[in-house]
Design a protein around this motif. Structure first.
Motif, PDB file in Angstrom:
ATOM      1  N   ASN A  83       0.825  -1.221   0.000  1.00 54.43           N
ATOM      2  CA  ASN A  83       0.000   0.000   0.000  1.00 54.43           C
ATOM      3  C   ASN A  83       0.850   1.259   0.000  1.00 54.43           C
ATOM      4  OD1 ASN A  83      -2.403   1.556   0.117  1.00 54.43           O
ATOM      5  ND2 ASN A  83      -2.197   1.770   2.334  1.00 54.43           N
ATOM      6  N   GLU A 101      -5.771  -4.289   7.520  1.00 59.44           N
ATOM      7  CA  GLU A 101      -4.749  -3.271   7.254  1.00 59.44           C
ATOM      8  C   GLU A 101      -3.972  -3.003   8.533  1.00 59.44           C
ATOM      9  OE1 GLU A 101      -4.156   1.093   5.127  1.00 59.44           O
ATOM     10  OE2 GLU A 101      -6.161   0.521   5.837  1.00 59.44           O
ATOM     11  N   THR A 109       1.531   0.953   5.817  1.00 62.24           N
ATOM     12  CA  THR A 109       0.512  -0.067   6.038  1.00 62.24           C
ATOM     13  C   THR A 109       0.511  -1.050   4.871  1.00 62.24           C
ATOM     14  OG1 THR A 109      -1.321   1.120   4.959  1.00 62.24           O
ATOM     15  CG2 THR A 109      -0.923   1.571   7.305  1.00 62.24           C
ATOM     16  N   ARG A 110       0.164  -2.280   5.205  1.00 65.37           N
ATOM     17  CA  ARG A 110      -0.020  -3.319   4.188  1.00 65.37           C
ATOM     18  C   ARG A 110      -1.328  -4.039   4.448  1.00 65.37           C
ATOM     19  NH1 ARG A 110       6.016  -5.966   3.202  1.00 65.37           N
ATOM     20  NH2 ARG A 110       6.883  -4.041   2.335  1.00 65.37           N
ATOM     21  N   PHE A 111      -1.787  -4.711   3.410  1.00 61.41           N
ATOM     22  CA  PHE A 111      -3.048  -5.426   3.480  1.00 61.41           C
ATOM     23  C   PHE A 111      -2.808  -6.934   3.478  1.00 61.41           C
ATOM     24  CE2 PHE A 111      -4.118  -1.767   0.496  1.00 61.41           C
ATOM     25  CZ  PHE A 111      -4.564  -0.923   1.507  1.00 61.41           C
ATOM     26  N   TYR A 235      -3.112   6.438  10.854  1.00 58.13           N
ATOM     27  CA  TYR A 235      -2.044   5.443  10.949  1.00 58.13           C
ATOM     28  C   TYR A 235      -0.705   6.115  11.235  1.00 58.13           C
ATOM     29  CZ  TYR A 235      -4.748   1.318   9.604  1.00 58.13           C
ATOM     30  OH  TYR A 235      -5.640   0.267   9.591  1.00 58.13           O
ATOM     31  N   TRP A 346     -13.693  -4.691   6.040  1.00 58.84           N
ATOM     32  CA  TRP A 346     -12.315  -4.205   6.178  1.00 58.84           C
ATOM     33  C   TRP A 346     -12.013  -4.014   7.654  1.00 58.84           C
ATOM     34  CZ3 TRP A 346      -8.412  -1.863   2.791  1.00 58.84           C
ATOM     35  CH2 TRP A 346      -8.573  -2.236   1.452  1.00 58.84           C
ATOM     36  N   GLN A 348      -9.563  -2.421  10.291  1.00 59.38           N
ATOM     37  CA  GLN A 348      -8.572  -1.357  10.454  1.00 59.38           C
ATOM     38  C   GLN A 348      -7.908  -1.529  11.808  1.00 59.38           C
ATOM     39  OE1 GLN A 348      -9.592   0.985   6.850  1.00 59.38           O
ATOM     40  NE2 GLN A 348      -7.872   0.142   7.878  1.00 59.38           N
TER      41      GLN A 348
END
Length: 395
Positions: A83, A101, A109-111, A235, A346, A348
């Motif tokens: 991301n 995330e 951040t990565r998914f 974030y 999603w 978070q």
């Protein structure tokens, strides 16, 4: 002769008369009246009970009807997706049923995107695994695809039963594209992932699908203060902070980053949308230092913690819990289940869900403190992100 015949005849008549008046037997008795035959009572048979309707066959991670029972038993595919600004837009991410995330290092951040009901042909950019994946993936019994990782995560993966493939073992299922620079250009071809999984003796289906829980909640007692028209998730800086805006027409939250719609590379215009946005409180624990790497974190997604569930433009506060063998379950303060809306979810995971900002009615978050915090942190955040991304050669 005539007289004799007359006497005999008279005796015969007398005998007949005596019989007629009952001389030989006292009173005469009338024939007993026969009781009428009882009319049989016909009891109507009990009607056969209506057969119970068959429960609908639902995809386990979306709660949407699948139709074919075999489809609900397909194992999910979890892909680690990048991301960074250089990697955006991600390819295929709008097809994911569930996305986590998390912060990797340097505020990046990565998914971890989990596909089950809808698996696109291509997914990317694929990057390296992190400690958080060690507890996320088993909750879904997914086949995990990533590019590589550091020695600490390799060691942690080795202690699990996770089935995975990375760039070294995936063969042609992972490939490089030319329209992005390395290391942001690794993609997966799912038409090759599943045959490769068979070659690696990974089962492609399961008798025990992992379910999220979907349905309607009793929100009648919630006031207007629980309306959630926009959600701001901090974030590390504006490059990674996220805003979700509720779209009443579709009943979904639309994702924005750096004040722009975040879209899928698939067509460049399909905006990321979620039926549920769920904030989880999970402690970021600094991992032991890795030489020449940025500071990474250990995240344990088993146990329990605070949660905020956003759906239908409403905020519901509660807790999450799981023993690590299934996706999280949510409860409110009274112990009642908080159910997700059928569709995409999603998760978070900022380092402090208490800093999530929610607006209840106006169309855009316009908080001077948020804007000032973003501006002051952007320079430092970008410097940390650049250093961390340059050091991440594990993939």
């Amino acid at each position: 002769m005539m007289r004799k015949r007359t006497l005999k005849t008279s005796l015969a008549f007398a005998l007949a008369a005596m019989l007629a008046v009952g001389v030989f037997g006292g009173c005469s008795q009338a024939e007993p009246e026969q009781e009428p035959e009882a009319t049989p009572i016909v009891v109507a048979p009990e009607p056969e009970p209506e057969p119970e309707p068959e429960p609908p066959i639902l995809f386990p991670l979306t709660g949407i009807e699948a139709g074919d029972e075999n489809l609900m038993h397909l194992r999910p595919l979890a892909v680690k997706i990048e991301n960074t600004p250089e990697s955006r837009p991600a390819l295929g991410i709008t097809h994911a049923d569930v996305v986590y995330e998390t912060i990797t290092e340097g505020g990046i951040t990565r998914f971890n995107a989990i596909f089950q009901s809808d698996v696109p042909e291509k997914i990317g950019s694929v990057r390296s695994a992190r400690n958080s994946d060690v507890t996320i993936v088993p909750e879904y019994d997914a086949i995990f695809v990533f590019s590589g990782t550091n020695d600490q995560v390799w060691a942690a993966l080795g202690k699990t039963t996770i089935t995975f493939m990375e760039e070294g073992s995936a063969k042609k299922a992972l490939y490089r594209v030319s329209h992005k620079a390395a290391p942001h250009n690794l993609y997966t071809d799912t038409e090759l992932v599943f045959p490769r999984a068979v070659e690696m003796n990974y089962p492609l289906d399961t008798n025990y699908p992992k379910f999220l829980l979907f349905g309607d909640n009793d929100t009648a007692a919630l006031g207007d203060e629980n309306d959630a028209i926009e959600i701001y998730v901090p974030y590390s800086g504006s490059m990674f902070n996220v805003t979700w805006k509720y779209d009443a027409a579709s009943g979904t939250y639309l994702r924005f980053i750096q004040d722009k719609a975040q879209c899928d590379e698939e067509d460049g215009t399909k905006q990321i949308a979620a039926d549920n946005v769920v904030a989880l409180s999970v402690p970021y624990v600094s991992a032991p230092p890795v030489p020449n790497k940025g500071q990474t974190y250990n995240l344990d997604f088993t146990g329990t913690g605070s949660a905020i569930v956003f759906r239908d433009g409403i905020r519901i506060d509660g807790t999450w819990r799981t023993d690590g063998t299934h996706p999280p379950i949510f409860e409110d303060a009274a112990g009642n289940p908080i159910l997700l809306k059928p569709g995409k979810t999603w998760f978070q995971i900022p380092n402090d869900i208490g800093k999530i900002a929610v607006t209840t009615g106006h169309p855009a978050i316009d908080d001077p403190e948020i804007a000032a915090a973003d501006a002051s942190s952007d320079a430092a955040a970008e410097e940390a992100y650049r250093a961390a991304d340059a050091a991440d050669v594990s993939d």
